[in-house]
Design a protein around this motif. Structure first.
Motif, PDB file in Angstrom:
ATOM      1  N   GLY A  54      50.862  24.547  56.543  1.00 53.26           N
ATOM      2  CA  GLY A  54      50.519  24.458  55.131  1.00 53.26           C
ATOM      3  C   GLY A  54      51.707  24.747  54.223  1.00 53.26           C
ATOM      4  O   GLY A  54      51.878  24.104  53.184  1.00 53.26           O
ATOM      5  N   ASN A  55      52.544  25.722  54.620  1.00 56.30           N
ATOM      6  CA  ASN A  55      53.740  26.040  53.841  1.00 56.30           C
ATOM      7  C   ASN A  55      54.662  24.835  53.714  1.00 56.30           C
ATOM      8  O   ASN A  55      55.178  24.519  52.633  1.00 56.30           O
ATOM      9  N   LEU A  56      54.884  24.171  54.826  1.00 57.18           N
ATOM     10  CA  LEU A  56      55.790  23.022  54.842  1.00 57.18           C
ATOM     11  C   LEU A  56      55.259  21.866  54.005  1.00 57.18           C
ATOM     12  O   LEU A  56      55.995  21.251  53.227  1.00 57.18           O
ATOM     13  N   ILE A  57      53.999  21.576  54.161  1.00 61.97           N
ATOM     14  CA  ILE A  57      53.399  20.471  53.414  1.00 61.97           C
ATOM     15  C   ILE A  57      53.385  20.785  51.917  1.00 61.97           C
ATOM     16  O   ILE A  57      53.647  19.915  51.081  1.00 61.97           O
ATOM     17  N   SER A  58      53.105  22.043  51.583  1.00 61.26           N
ATOM     18  CA  SER A  58      53.136  22.470  50.180  1.00 61.26           C
ATOM     19  C   SER A  58      54.539  22.330  49.598  1.00 61.26           C
ATOM     20  O   SER A  58      54.718  21.870  48.455  1.00 61.26           O
ATOM     21  N   ASP A  59      55.552  22.726  50.383  1.00 59.92           N
ATOM     22  CA  ASP A  59      56.937  22.601  49.920  1.00 59.92           C
ATOM     23  C   ASP A  59      57.306  21.151  49.646  1.00 59.92           C
ATOM     24  O   ASP A  59      58.010  20.849  48.673  1.00 59.92           O
ATOM     25  N   TYR A  60      56.838  20.273  50.511  1.00 57.83           N
ATOM     26  CA  TYR A  60      57.126  18.850  50.321  1.00 57.83           C
ATOM     27  C   TYR A  60      56.563  18.359  48.987  1.00 57.83           C
ATOM     28  O   TYR A  60      57.262  17.725  48.188  1.00 57.83           O
ATOM     29  N   PHE A  61      55.294  18.663  48.727  1.00 57.34           N
ATOM     30  CA  PHE A  61      54.673  18.186  47.497  1.00 57.34           C
ATOM     31  C   PHE A  61      55.226  18.897  46.261  1.00 57.34           C
ATOM     32  O   PHE A  61      55.307  18.295  45.188  1.00 57.34           O
ATOM     33  N   ASP A  62      55.606  20.176  46.396  1.00 57.51           N
ATOM     34  CA  ASP A  62      56.237  20.869  45.273  1.00 57.51           C
ATOM     35  C   ASP A  62      57.560  20.197  44.911  1.00 57.51           C
ATOM     36  O   ASP A  62      57.893  20.046  43.733  1.00 57.51           O
ATOM     37  N   TYR A  63      58.300  19.811  45.925  1.00 65.00           N
ATOM     38  CA  TYR A  63      59.584  19.141  45.680  1.00 65.00           C
ATOM     39  C   TYR A  63      59.367  17.776  45.031  1.00 65.00           C
ATOM     40  O   TYR A  63      60.035  17.429  44.051  1.00 65.00           O
ATOM     41  N   LYS A  64      58.422  17.014  45.565  1.00 65.90           N
ATOM     42  CA  LYS A  64      58.182  15.667  45.050  1.00 65.90           C
ATOM     43  C   LYS A  64      57.624  15.695  43.633  1.00 65.90           C
ATOM     44  O   LYS A  64      57.865  14.766  42.851  1.00 65.90           O
ATOM     45  N   SER A  65      56.887  16.758  43.299  1.00 67.45           N
ATOM     46  CA  SER A  65      56.292  16.845  41.967  1.00 67.45           C
ATOM     47  C   SER A  65      57.235  17.446  40.941  1.00 67.45           C
ATOM     48  O   SER A  65      56.932  17.461  39.749  1.00 67.45           O
ATOM     49  N   GLY A  66      58.366  17.983  41.425  1.00 70.10           N
ATOM     50  CA  GLY A  66      59.332  18.578  40.511  1.00 70.10           C
ATOM     51  C   GLY A  66      59.111  20.039  40.231  1.00 70.10           C
ATOM     52  O   GLY A  66      59.790  20.644  39.404  1.00 70.10           O
ATOM     53  N   VAL A  67      58.150  20.671  40.938  1.00 73.58           N
ATOM     54  CA  VAL A  67      57.897  22.098  40.755  1.00 73.58           C
ATOM     55  C   VAL A  67      59.095  22.917  41.218  1.00 73.58           C
ATOM     56  O   VAL A  67      59.484  23.899  40.583  1.00 73.58           O
ATOM     57  N   ASP A  68      59.694  22.520  42.335  1.00 77.43           N
ATOM     58  CA  ASP A  68      60.878  23.204  42.849  1.00 77.43           C
ATOM     59  C   ASP A  68      62.097  22.318  42.654  1.00 77.43           C
ATOM     60  O   ASP A  68      62.120  21.165  43.073  1.00 77.43           O
ATOM     61  N   SER A  69      63.114  22.874  42.029  1.00 81.26           N
ATOM     62  CA  SER A  69      64.363  22.151  41.850  1.00 81.26           C
ATOM     63  C   SER A  69      65.498  23.148  41.780  1.00 81.26           C
ATOM     64  O   SER A  69      65.278  24.348  41.622  1.00 81.26           O
ATOM     65  N   GLU A  70      66.712  22.677  41.893  1.00 83.89           N
ATOM     66  CA  GLU A  70      67.864  23.573  41.920  1.00 83.89           C
ATOM     67  C   GLU A  70      67.945  24.382  40.632  1.00 83.89           C
ATOM     68  O   GLU A  70      67.832  23.865  39.528  1.00 83.89           O
ATOM     69  N   GLY A  71      68.124  25.680  40.775  1.00 92.58           N
ATOM     70  CA  GLY A  71      68.202  26.566  39.621  1.00 92.58           C
ATOM     71  C   GLY A  71      66.919  27.301  39.322  1.00 92.58           C
ATOM     72  O   GLY A  71      66.909  28.253  38.551  1.00 92.58           O
ATOM     73  N   ASN A  72      65.792  26.881  39.923  1.00 92.41           N
ATOM     74  CA  ASN A  72      64.541  27.592  39.725  1.00 92.41           C
ATOM     75  C   ASN A  72      64.598  28.960  40.382  1.00 92.41           C
ATOM     76  O   ASN A  72      65.310  29.177  41.354  1.00 92.41           O
ATOM     77  N   ILE A  73      63.789  29.864  39.873  1.00 91.62           N
ATOM     78  CA  ILE A  73      63.735  31.215  40.429  1.00 91.62           C
ATOM     79  C   ILE A  73      62.798  31.238  41.626  1.00 91.62           C
ATOM     80  O   ILE A  73      61.647  30.815  41.539  1.00 91.62           O
ATOM     81  N   GLY A  74      63.276  31.753  42.751  1.00 90.48           N
ATOM     82  CA  GLY A  74      62.410  31.989  43.902  1.00 90.48           C
ATOM     83  C   GLY A  74      61.861  30.741  44.557  1.00 90.48           C
ATOM     84  O   GLY A  74      60.809  30.770  45.171  1.00 90.48           O
ATOM     85  N   GLN A  75      62.505  29.618  44.444  1.00 88.96           N
ATOM     86  CA  GLN A  75      61.986  28.415  45.070  1.00 88.96           C
ATOM     87  C   GLN A  75      61.959  28.590  46.587  1.00 88.96           C
ATOM     88  O   GLN A  75      62.818  29.201  47.174  1.00 88.96           O
ATOM     89  N   LEU A  93      37.638  22.877  60.957  1.00 83.51           N
ATOM     90  CA  LEU A  93      37.726  21.672  60.130  1.00 83.51           C
ATOM     91  C   LEU A  93      37.814  22.038  58.648  1.00 83.51           C
ATOM     92  O   LEU A  93      38.574  21.423  57.890  1.00 83.51           O
ATOM     93  N   ALA A  94      37.052  23.047  58.251  1.00 84.01           N
ATOM     94  CA  ALA A  94      37.105  23.496  56.859  1.00 84.01           C
ATOM     95  C   ALA A  94      38.493  24.048  56.529  1.00 84.01           C
ATOM     96  O   ALA A  94      39.062  23.750  55.474  1.00 84.01           O
ATOM     97  N   GLY A  95      39.039  24.839  57.458  1.00 80.13           N
ATOM     98  CA  GLY A  95      40.375  25.389  57.248  1.00 80.13           C
ATOM     99  C   GLY A  95      41.433  24.306  57.207  1.00 80.13           C
ATOM    100  O   GLY A  95      42.367  24.358  56.387  1.00 80.13           O
ATOM    101  N   PHE A  96      41.295  23.320  58.085  1.00 81.51           N
ATOM    102  CA  PHE A  96      42.237  22.196  58.133  1.00 81.51           C
ATOM    103  C   PHE A  96      42.218  21.435  56.809  1.00 81.51           C
ATOM    104  O   PHE A  96      43.260  21.115  56.240  1.00 81.51           O
ATOM    105  N   ALA A  97      41.011  21.178  56.300  1.00 80.99           N
ATOM    106  CA  ALA A  97      40.873  20.432  55.047  1.00 80.99           C
ATOM    107  C   ALA A  97      41.463  21.208  53.874  1.00 80.99           C
ATOM    108  O   ALA A  97      42.206  20.654  53.054  1.00 80.99           O
ATOM    109  N   LEU A  98      41.154  22.499  53.801  1.00 89.39           N
ATOM    110  CA  LEU A  98      41.650  23.307  52.684  1.00 89.39           C
ATOM    111  C   LEU A  98      43.167  23.482  52.745  1.00 89.39           C
ATOM    112  O   LEU A  98      43.826  23.590  51.709  1.00 89.39           O
TER     113      LEU A  98
END
Length: 294
Positions: free
Chosen positions: A56-77, A123-128
């Motif tokens: 989940g961490n990895l997939i979240s990081d991918y979408f955060d990067y693609k959405s622009g939430v994480d970028s160079e210079g951000n705090i605690g990315q 399955l519920a955990g996988f979906a969430l």
């Protein structure tokens, strides 16, 4: 080419208490009440929770990067490895999917050794897990995290080891979920401006800074109140009051949140919150184990 250490760092190993502790607390309480326990299945529950968490961490990081939430210079990315070019975004995504597949395989093994109820929980955990990013961007990340770490992990552990739902096991384990939500909330409170710029809406952003500080305080105090109530009701042993030894850490975290005026003031609060999860939970686990022998 990325090193083994960088592959390991990509999953955010510092966050492991969030997934392992709810399972360990459930296992320790079941041991306290039953003394006999299937340690292979108990280990599978803990490892499975950890694998899905890392996925989940990895997939979240991918979408955060693609959405622009994480970028160079951000705090605690959390995805600096992508930002620095050590990993391609799709590599992180497929890394997360691969770990998810491993988690599914382990989950199917657990189901084959136990009962079908574990499958539904899995399955519920996988979906969430895979819905976390879109839910987070719409102020539902806190609820998602609480359901996964505060409810589904101890529930799956309970069904695996006992073959049924035990309300007492859930009552003892759920308080850890409040602390886990506190990790996310500390992160989201720090990143309110960044999330706003990226057109995402976390719960911390929705309620405003003042309410966010109050909400964090509640999340840090509720687990202690819960344990005191459980001891009073006779559901847990008096030894579990040992968790109060971690209270100074909670107070320190609360003070850091309350006194913060800018994001930099709480840059490390998510890590501090994760340490509190670890210390509180390990005290609770040790207390349950010791109580089994008293």
């Amino acid at each position: 080419m990325a090193t083994v250490k960088q592959w390991f760092l990509a999953v955010r190993p510092w966050s492991f208490p969030a997934s392992t502790m709810p399972a360990l607390v459930a296992v320790s309480y079941i041991f306290y009440n039953n003394f006999q326990i299937n340690w292979l299945m108990a280990s599978a529950c803990v490892v499975g929770a950890l694998i899905f968490h890392f996925s989940g961490n990895l997939i979240s990081d991918y979408f955060d990067y693609k959405s622009g939430v994480d970028s160079e210079g951000n705090i605690g990315q959390t995805n600096l490895l992508i930002i620095k070019g050590i990993f391609k975004p799709k590599t992180i995504l497929w890394y997360g999917i691969a770990l998810g597949i491993v988690g599914v395989a382990l989950g199917l093994f657990i189901v084959s050794q136990t009962n079908i109820g574990v499958l539904y929980v899995g399955l519920a955990g996988f979906a969430l897990t895979f819905l976390y990013s879109p839910l987070k961007y719409n102020a539902l990340g806190d609820l998602d995290i609480f359901l996964i770490f505060g409810v589904l992990i101890p529930l799956g552990t309970c069904l695996t080891l006992l073959g049924k739902v035990d309300c007492n096991v859930m009552a003892v384990s759920v308080p850890v979920g409040f602390f886990v939500v506190g990790i996310l909330h500390a992160n989201n409170t720090r990143d309110r401006e960044i999330d706003h710029a990226a057109s995402t809406r976390s719960f911390a952003m929705l309620i405003g800074l003042r309410a966010a500080k109050i909400y964090y305080t509640i999340l840090e105090i509720l687990p202690y109140i819960a344990i005191i109530v459980l001891v009073t009701l006779g559901i847990t042993s008096w030894t579990t009051l040992a968790v109060l030894l971690s209270l100074p850490m909670a107070i320190k975290n609360i003070k850091a949140m309350k006194s913060s005026q800018k994001p930099e003031d709480i840059a490390a609060l998510d890590g501090m919150s994760a340490k509190l999860v670890l210390v509180f939970s390990m005290l609770l686990v040790l207390a349950n184990v010791i109580s089994a022998f008293i």
